[in-house]
Design a protein around this motif. Structure first.
Motif, PDB file in Angstrom:
ATOM      1  N   GLU A  77      -8.643  -3.253   6.746  1.00  0.00           N
ATOM      2  CA  GLU A  77      -7.912  -3.216   8.016  1.00  0.00           C
ATOM      3  C   GLU A  77      -6.666  -2.340   7.914  1.00  0.00           C
ATOM      4  O   GLU A  77      -6.282  -1.700   8.886  1.00  0.00           O
ATOM      5  N   ASP A  78      -6.048  -2.320   6.738  1.00  0.00           N
ATOM      6  CA  ASP A  78      -4.873  -1.467   6.524  1.00  0.00           C
ATOM      7  C   ASP A  78      -5.283  -0.007   6.355  1.00  0.00           C
ATOM      8  O   ASP A  78      -4.560   0.901   6.763  1.00  0.00           O
ATOM      9  N   ALA A  79      -6.430   0.206   5.722  1.00  0.00           N
ATOM     10  CA  ALA A  79      -6.871   1.571   5.426  1.00  0.00           C
ATOM     11  C   ALA A  79      -7.444   2.263   6.659  1.00  0.00           C
ATOM     12  O   ALA A  79      -7.263   3.467   6.836  1.00  0.00           O
ATOM     13  N   TRP A  80      -8.108   1.520   7.518  1.00  0.00           N
ATOM     14  CA  TRP A  80      -8.819   2.127   8.640  1.00  0.00           C
ATOM     15  C   TRP A  80      -7.948   3.043   9.502  1.00  0.00           C
ATOM     16  O   TRP A  80      -8.366   4.166   9.807  1.00  0.00           O
ATOM     17  N   PRO A  81      -6.736   2.623   9.921  1.00  0.00           N
ATOM     18  CA  PRO A  81      -5.927   3.522  10.755  1.00  0.00           C
ATOM     19  C   PRO A  81      -5.518   4.822  10.049  1.00  0.00           C
ATOM     20  O   PRO A  81      -5.177   5.803  10.714  1.00  0.00           O
ATOM     21  N   GLN A  84      -8.734  -1.510  -2.909  1.00  0.00           N
ATOM     22  CA  GLN A  84      -8.205  -2.882  -2.972  1.00  0.00           C
ATOM     23  C   GLN A  84      -8.824  -3.789  -1.908  1.00  0.00           C
ATOM     24  O   GLN A  84      -8.408  -4.928  -1.743  1.00  0.00           O
ATOM     25  N   ARG A  85      -9.794  -3.259  -1.190  1.00  0.00           N
ATOM     26  CA  ARG A  85     -10.495  -3.979  -0.120  1.00  0.00           C
ATOM     27  C   ARG A  85      -9.575  -4.399   1.018  1.00  0.00           C
ATOM     28  O   ARG A  85      -9.790  -5.411   1.665  1.00  0.00           O
ATOM     29  N   CYS A  86      -8.570  -3.583   1.251  1.00  0.00           N
ATOM     30  CA  CYS A  86      -7.648  -3.787   2.374  1.00  0.00           C
ATOM     31  C   CYS A  86      -8.112  -2.885   3.516  1.00  0.00           C
ATOM     32  O   CYS A  86      -7.401  -1.970   3.938  1.00  0.00           O
ATOM     33  N   ASN A 117      -4.667   9.585  -0.296  1.00  0.00           N
ATOM     34  CA  ASN A 117      -4.524   8.776  -1.509  1.00  0.00           C
ATOM     35  C   ASN A 117      -4.178   7.335  -1.180  1.00  0.00           C
ATOM     36  O   ASN A 117      -4.705   6.406  -1.807  1.00  0.00           O
ATOM     37  N   LEU A 118      -3.308   7.122  -0.206  1.00  0.00           N
ATOM     38  CA  LEU A 118      -2.972   5.760   0.200  1.00  0.00           C
ATOM     39  C   LEU A 118      -4.186   5.075   0.802  1.00  0.00           C
ATOM     40  O   LEU A 118      -4.479   3.915   0.477  1.00  0.00           O
ATOM     41  N   ALA A 119      -4.925   5.773   1.657  1.00  0.00           N
ATOM     42  CA  ALA A 119      -6.115   5.180   2.276  1.00  0.00           C
ATOM     43  C   ALA A 119      -7.158   4.803   1.220  1.00  0.00           C
ATOM     44  O   ALA A 119      -7.717   3.699   1.254  1.00  0.00           O
ATOM     45  N   SER A 134      -1.877  -1.760 -11.967  1.00  0.00           N
ATOM     46  CA  SER A 134      -0.624  -2.102 -11.283  1.00  0.00           C
ATOM     47  C   SER A 134      -0.725  -1.660  -9.824  1.00  0.00           C
ATOM     48  O   SER A 134      -0.070  -0.715  -9.384  1.00  0.00           O
ATOM     49  N   TYR A 135      -1.582  -2.361  -9.082  1.00  0.00           N
ATOM     50  CA  TYR A 135      -1.942  -1.927  -7.744  1.00  0.00           C
ATOM     51  C   TYR A 135      -0.784  -2.004  -6.746  1.00  0.00           C
ATOM     52  O   TYR A 135      -0.630  -1.111  -5.922  1.00  0.00           O
ATOM     53  N   GLN A 136       0.009  -3.038  -6.812  1.00  0.00           N
ATOM     54  CA  GLN A 136       1.127  -3.179  -5.874  1.00  0.00           C
ATOM     55  C   GLN A 136       2.164  -2.073  -6.101  1.00  0.00           C
ATOM     56  O   GLN A 136       2.686  -1.496  -5.155  1.00  0.00           O
ATOM     57  N   LYS A 137       2.469  -1.812  -7.362  1.00  0.00           N
ATOM     58  CA  LYS A 137       3.429  -0.755  -7.678  1.00  0.00           C
ATOM     59  C   LYS A 137       2.882   0.604  -7.240  1.00  0.00           C
ATOM     60  O   LYS A 137       3.619   1.425  -6.696  1.00  0.00           O
ATOM     61  N   ALA A 138       1.598   0.812  -7.473  1.00  0.00           N
ATOM     62  CA  ALA A 138       0.971   2.067  -7.061  1.00  0.00           C
ATOM     63  C   ALA A 138       1.043   2.224  -5.544  1.00  0.00           C
ATOM     64  O   ALA A 138       1.394   3.296  -5.041  1.00  0.00           O
ATOM     65  N   GLN A 139       0.750   1.164  -4.827  1.00  0.00           N
ATOM     66  CA  GLN A 139       0.794   1.226  -3.371  1.00  0.00           C
ATOM     67  C   GLN A 139       2.200   1.534  -2.877  1.00  0.00           C
ATOM     68  O   GLN A 139       2.388   2.350  -1.968  1.00  0.00           O
TER      69      GLN A 139
END
Length: 92
Positions: A86-90, A82-84, A74-76, A42-47
């Protein structure tokens, strides 16, 4: 997975009833639950829970508190998983 979702609902109810919506303990609870949900797919809910936990930590504890750093990490990690990238890098 149903159990984790039931626990999420119950945690939210307890959070509202107890007045702990912005408390660091609630953030830790959200981080732990997000880990369980992510493991179950449940990746979206976890995020969403990780983002909420991070917001609580930043507001209540400040950006350099160890719990805030853990929430950010943990968020990063979740975003990288999830191979996001660009979102994780910052966040890294």
């Amino acid at each position: 997975m149903a159990l984790a979702l039931d626990l999420r609902v119950e945690a939210g109810n307890l959070e509202r009833r107890s007045g702990l919506a912005g408390h660091p303990v609630t953030a830790t609870l959200l981080i732990n639950l997000a880990g369980s949900l992510g493991t179950q797919g449940s990746y979206q809910k976890a995020q969403s829970l990780l983002e909420r936990a991070l917001a609580i930590c930043e507001k209540v504890l400040g950006p350099e508190h160890p719990t805030t750093v853990t929430a950010l990490k943990n968020l990063a990690v979740h975003l990288v998983t999830q191979r996001c990238y660009e979102d994780a890098w910052p966040l890294l």
